[in-house]
Design a protein around this motif. Sequence first.
Motif, PDB file in Angstrom:
ATOM      1  N   ALA A 202       0.830  -1.208   0.000  1.00 42.56           N
ATOM      2  CA  ALA A 202       0.000   0.000   0.000  1.00 42.56           C
ATOM      3  C   ALA A 202       0.862   1.254   0.000  1.00 42.56           C
ATOM      4  CB  ALA A 202      -0.939   0.017   1.206  1.00 42.56           C
ATOM      5  N   TYR A 203       0.519   2.164  -0.884  1.00 42.33           N
ATOM      6  CA  TYR A 203       1.132   3.499  -0.862  1.00 42.33           C
ATOM      7  C   TYR A 203       0.477   4.347   0.226  1.00 42.33           C
ATOM      8  CZ  TYR A 203       2.059   8.295  -2.456  1.00 42.33           C
ATOM      9  OH  TYR A 203       2.395   9.620  -2.526  1.00 42.33           O
ATOM     10  N   LYS A 241      -0.585  -8.605   6.972  1.00 37.21           N
ATOM     11  CA  LYS A 241       0.760  -8.047   6.879  1.00 37.21           C
ATOM     12  C   LYS A 241       0.751  -6.899   5.872  1.00 37.21           C
ATOM     13  CE  LYS A 241       3.007 -11.936   6.006  1.00 37.21           C
ATOM     14  NZ  LYS A 241       4.132 -12.891   5.856  1.00 37.21           N
ATOM     15  N   LEU A 242       1.432  -5.824   6.207  1.00 42.18           N
ATOM     16  CA  LEU A 242       1.410  -4.603   5.398  1.00 42.18           C
ATOM     17  C   LEU A 242       2.821  -4.117   5.110  1.00 42.18           C
ATOM     18  CD1 LEU A 242       0.014  -2.005   4.218  1.00 42.18           C
ATOM     19  CD2 LEU A 242       0.141  -1.068   6.542  1.00 42.18           C
ATOM     20  N   ILE A 243       3.060  -3.793   3.841  1.00 47.85           N
ATOM     21  CA  ILE A 243       4.260  -3.050   3.442  1.00 47.85           C
ATOM     22  C   ILE A 243       3.773  -1.714   2.904  1.00 47.85           C
ATOM     23  CG2 ILE A 243       6.233  -2.930   1.882  1.00 47.85           C
ATOM     24  CD1 ILE A 243       6.251  -5.982   1.805  1.00 47.85           C
ATOM     25  N   ASP A 244       4.137  -0.614   3.580  1.00 56.74           N
ATOM     26  CA  ASP A 244       3.697   0.701   3.116  1.00 56.74           C
ATOM     27  C   ASP A 244       4.885   1.637   2.949  1.00 56.74           C
ATOM     28  OD1 ASP A 244       4.271   1.089   5.785  1.00 56.74           O
ATOM     29  OD2 ASP A 244       2.465   2.236   6.231  1.00 56.74           O
ATOM     30  N   CYS A 245       4.591   2.836   2.475  1.00 56.86           N
ATOM     31  CA  CYS A 245       5.634   3.805   2.127  1.00 56.86           C
ATOM     32  C   CYS A 245       6.180   4.478   3.382  1.00 56.86           C
ATOM     33  CB  CYS A 245       5.054   4.851   1.171  1.00 56.86           C
ATOM     34  SG  CYS A 245       6.255   6.069   0.604  1.00 56.86           S
ATOM     35  N   ARG A 246       7.508   4.497   3.483  1.00 58.46           N
ATOM     36  CA  ARG A 246       8.153   5.171   4.616  1.00 58.46           C
ATOM     37  C   ARG A 246       9.302   6.021   4.110  1.00 58.46           C
ATOM     38  NH1 ARG A 246       9.359   1.493   9.676  1.00 58.46           N
ATOM     39  NH2 ARG A 246       7.082   1.392   9.521  1.00 58.46           N
ATOM     40  N   PRO A 247       9.383   7.266   4.521  1.00 55.81           N
ATOM     41  CA  PRO A 247       8.363   7.993   5.275  1.00 55.81           C
ATOM     42  C   PRO A 247       7.161   8.310   4.389  1.00 55.81           C
ATOM     43  CG  PRO A 247      10.109   9.482   4.632  1.00 55.81           C
ATOM     44  CD  PRO A 247      10.538   8.114   4.197  1.00 55.81           C
ATOM     45  N   PRO A 248       5.980   8.502   4.957  1.00 51.41           N
ATOM     46  CA  PRO A 248       4.810   8.813   4.125  1.00 51.41           C
ATOM     47  C   PRO A 248       4.963  10.181   3.473  1.00 51.41           C
ATOM     48  CG  PRO A 248       4.296   9.096   6.457  1.00 51.41           C
ATOM     49  CD  PRO A 248       5.655   8.460   6.399  1.00 51.41           C
ATOM     50  N   THR A 249       4.457  10.295   2.257  1.00 49.65           N
ATOM     51  CA  THR A 249       4.533  11.577   1.564  1.00 49.65           C
ATOM     52  C   THR A 249       3.584  12.608   2.174  1.00 49.65           C
ATOM     53  OG1 THR A 249       2.917  10.769  -0.044  1.00 49.65           O
ATOM     54  CG2 THR A 249       5.248  10.543  -0.611  1.00 49.65           C
ATOM     55  N   ASN A 250       2.623  12.122   2.962  1.00 52.39           N
ATOM     56  CA  ASN A 250       1.697  12.995   3.682  1.00 52.39           C
ATOM     57  C   ASN A 250       1.280  12.257   4.955  1.00 52.39           C
ATOM     58  OD1 ASN A 250      -0.741  14.298   4.621  1.00 52.39           O
ATOM     59  ND2 ASN A 250      -0.883  15.286   2.633  1.00 52.39           N
ATOM     60  N   PRO A 251       1.277  12.921   6.113  1.00 51.69           N
ATOM     61  CA  PRO A 251       0.906  12.218   7.352  1.00 51.69           C
ATOM     62  C   PRO A 251      -0.469  11.573   7.294  1.00 51.69           C
ATOM     63  CG  PRO A 251       1.903  14.338   7.862  1.00 51.69           C
ATOM     64  CD  PRO A 251       1.708  14.307   6.375  1.00 51.69           C
ATOM     65  N   GLY A 270       7.721  -0.790   6.951  1.00 54.41           N
ATOM     66  CA  GLY A 270       7.791   0.372   6.075  1.00 54.41           C
ATOM     67  C   GLY A 270       8.953   0.243   5.103  1.00 54.41           C
ATOM     68  N   LEU A 271       8.684   0.563   3.853  1.00 57.12           N
ATOM     69  CA  LEU A 271       9.709   0.451   2.808  1.00 57.12           C
ATOM     70  C   LEU A 271      10.183   1.844   2.427  1.00 57.12           C
ATOM     71  CD1 LEU A 271      11.367  -1.147   0.788  1.00 57.12           C
ATOM     72  CD2 LEU A 271       9.375  -1.215  -0.723  1.00 57.12           C
ATOM     73  N   ASP A 272      11.444   2.140   2.739  1.00 57.52           N
ATOM     74  CA  ASP A 272      12.053   3.434   2.419  1.00 57.52           C
ATOM     75  C   ASP A 272      12.886   3.272   1.148  1.00 57.52           C
ATOM     76  OD1 ASP A 272      13.376   5.824   2.253  1.00 57.52           O
ATOM     77  OD2 ASP A 272      14.041   5.846   4.347  1.00 57.52           O
ATOM     78  N   MET A 273      12.267   3.574   0.001  1.00 55.78           N
ATOM     79  CA  MET A 273      12.953   3.390  -1.272  1.00 55.78           C
ATOM     80  C   MET A 273      14.082   4.392  -1.463  1.00 55.78           C
ATOM     81  SD  MET A 273      11.913   0.745  -2.822  1.00 55.78           S
ATOM     82  CE  MET A 273      12.640   1.043  -4.429  1.00 55.78           C
ATOM     83  N   ASN A 274      13.979   5.570  -0.876  1.00 55.11           N
ATOM     84  CA  ASN A 274      15.051   6.560  -0.996  1.00 55.11           C
ATOM     85  C   ASN A 274      16.334   6.022  -0.388  1.00 55.11           C
ATOM     86  OD1 ASN A 274      16.157   9.274  -1.527  1.00 55.11           O
ATOM     87  ND2 ASN A 274      16.137   9.472   0.703  1.00 55.11           N
ATOM     88  N   THR A 275      16.222   5.401   0.781  1.00 53.37           N
ATOM     89  CA  THR A 275      17.393   4.787   1.410  1.00 53.37           C
ATOM     90  C   THR A 275      17.887   3.600   0.593  1.00 53.37           C
ATOM     91  OG1 THR A 275      16.650   5.473   3.609  1.00 53.37           O
ATOM     92  CG2 THR A 275      18.242   3.674   3.498  1.00 53.37           C
ATOM     93  N   LEU A 276      16.951   2.784   0.116  1.00 51.81           N
ATOM     94  CA  LEU A 276      17.323   1.619  -0.684  1.00 51.81           C
ATOM     95  C   LEU A 276      18.031   2.037  -1.969  1.00 51.81           C
ATOM     96  CD1 LEU A 276      16.985  -1.444  -0.334  1.00 51.81           C
ATOM     97  CD2 LEU A 276      14.954  -1.307  -1.769  1.00 51.81           C
ATOM     98  N   ASN A 277      17.672   3.212  -2.505  1.00 54.44           N
ATOM     99  CA  ASN A 277      18.300   3.720  -3.726  1.00 54.44           C
ATOM    100  C   ASN A 277      19.532   4.566  -3.444  1.00 54.44           C
ATOM    101  OD1 ASN A 277      16.539   2.678  -5.765  1.00 54.44           O
ATOM    102  ND2 ASN A 277      14.985   4.150  -5.132  1.00 54.44           N
ATOM    103  N   GLY A 278      20.026   4.548  -2.217  1.00 59.92           N
ATOM    104  CA  GLY A 278      21.222   5.302  -1.881  1.00 59.92           C
ATOM    105  C   GLY A 278      21.009   6.799  -1.903  1.00 59.92           C
ATOM    106  N   GLY A 279      19.825   7.243  -1.475  1.00 55.82           N
ATOM    107  CA  GLY A 279      19.532   8.667  -1.434  1.00 55.82           C
ATOM    108  C   GLY A 279      19.100   9.250  -2.766  1.00 55.82           C
ATOM    109  N   MET A 280      18.772   8.401  -3.728  1.00 54.69           N
ATOM    110  CA  MET A 280      18.402   8.868  -5.064  1.00 54.69           C
ATOM    111  C   MET A 280      16.887   8.911  -5.275  1.00 54.69           C
ATOM    112  SD  MET A 280      21.189   9.682  -6.474  1.00 54.69           S
ATOM    113  CE  MET A 280      20.689   9.867  -8.188  1.00 54.69           C
ATOM    114  N   GLY A 281      16.113   8.938  -4.179  1.00 55.38           N
ATOM    115  CA  GLY A 281      14.676   9.115  -4.300  1.00 55.38           C
ATOM    116  C   GLY A 281      13.927   7.811  -4.489  1.00 55.38           C
TER     117      GLY A 281
END
Length: 605
Positions: A202-203, A241-251, A270-281
């Motif tokens: 879930a986004y 079980k839930l995988i959602d966006c972390r940090p959320p783009t809106n609270p 929570g899945l932080d794609m920015n961290t997974l991408n090495g800070g590339m968003g």
Amino acid sequence: MSSELPTVVATKPPKTRTRLIIYLIAAIVLALVVIVVVINIVHRLPETGSENGVDSSEQDSTQMVIIASTTGMDQQSTSESSSSSSSLDEDHTDSDNTSLIQVTVTDSAVSTTQYPTVSENNMTNEQQSTTLESIVGESTTPTEDTVTELISETECGKTCSVSVVETIPRGIWFADPVYTKNAFESWAELLGTAKSEIDIFAYKMNLRGKELRYDVDNSTFEGRELYNIMEEQAKSGILIKLIDCRPPTNPANVYDADEMERLGLIQRQGLDMNTLNGGMGGIQHSKTFIVDDRHLFVGSMNFEWKSFSQKLEIGLEFHDCPCIAQDASRLFDQVFNSLAGKEKLEMVDFPKHQIGNSTFQFLASPSFLLNSSHSWDLEALLNLIYEADDFVDIAVMQYFPSWIYFKNREFFSQIDNAIRMSLSRGIRFRILISGDEKEEQKLMFSYLHSLSVLHSPAEKRNIQVKYILIPQTAQEAYKDRKMHAKFMLSESRTLIGSSNYAPEYFYKSTGTAVVVNEAPHYGEINRQLKQVFERYWSSAYTQNLQKFGESKGFIPKTSKPSNPFSGWFGFDHIGVFNEKYTATGFLYEKDHDEDNLILDPIIYI
């Protein structure tokens, strides 16, 4: 004359009949012995008239032969020859080894035969290789995924049903009736069907609209009902079980996720794609859920109240389809367990599945989650365009041939080039974009305008661009009413997913999709999506590119000529063939495909 009787000489009876009986009995016994010997010899020789023990007379009706492990874990194989069979240890009961089942699916029945366990300790590497080849061929090894896939494939063909699911915003009416399943009803059914587990990408997780102070028109009704179903399922013992966006783009996006986690109703990562991408968003943007590894939903809907009452949405429901549901489940488990620190993230792949007369494949992004690009939704999207023979229809919220969430906004040519190259070979394109209020709209308009100028029917280049606008008042801006659907189709393929057509979604963010291959112009899924697109395209809620640009101030408005006789040699300027406005508020313009005039209503926002 003598009175004595003639002397009778006694003789022995003939032996012919007695010997004949003895010979017959001996021949019968000898024949039986020969038959027994022949049978034993035949059983010791490799079978050439059958495959995997299936009699040749049955092969005509046999559709599929599947080699499966009874435990679903390590697969071993058994040889068809007696030399390989002699290495089987019949008394072996080691739990590390598993017995094999041959499943033969015929036109009328399903039969199973269990083979003894193959002991690795009693076989050389060469013998193991030989037995594998005797079952699955010289270049194929029956891995766990392959076996599971084949079993599921058979089951899918018997139980699976696929439905096109749609949300039409409240207050929106389309003239053309199209049968689709209501998104709220689909989700309520699938979530309520769960018997053991619900896995969710879930986004957003905001079904109840807790950010609203007042819900005067009960817009959150469907979302609240879905939340209640999930809450009841969790309390009854269903694992969610839930995988959602972390940090959320809106609270506000995670109000319900936070609440359910606090109450212990869900297991959450929570899945932080920015961290997974090495800070590339990047963000977690997938919108998919799996129920009991049997039911699957893939589409554009978020776990948000707006997705069931305010936005145009599209998706696919797979009911009782374990083959494709388990593909999505493998991806979910890999990501969830890696985030939980239970195992290292490993790449996955998704095979194609034949369900009825159609072929379905689950897809995902980004590509670094996948073993092969064949499971990547971007590759499937590009192939749909490049391999189209007649037309391509595109409906998507955003279309950007550039990076839009990065400062330099570098050009991204892959999708744009595919459209331009296919346009040059005669493929007809129609592109429908959401006309919602976004700061990137001017940039998107420029890109789409650069495509539209290529339209030239005389040179067999046909491309049309329209915007669709879902009306809302200024007081209703919080509802964010718009077309949120994301799908593309040609005459034989359909792709439905969660990604907008911009590079961030395919390279930096997670996304899920399904591509459907069907007979050209005859596929049921393709036919329904074609009708949905036609309904959007010809509705009163669309504007052509020119009018949309004028309404937004992206291009200057066309003014009425001051002298009605000044344009005799330029008919377009006097309103004869291209009326720019009328008292009734309707717009006449030339159809891009024909010379006939069409009536297209102006939408004021």
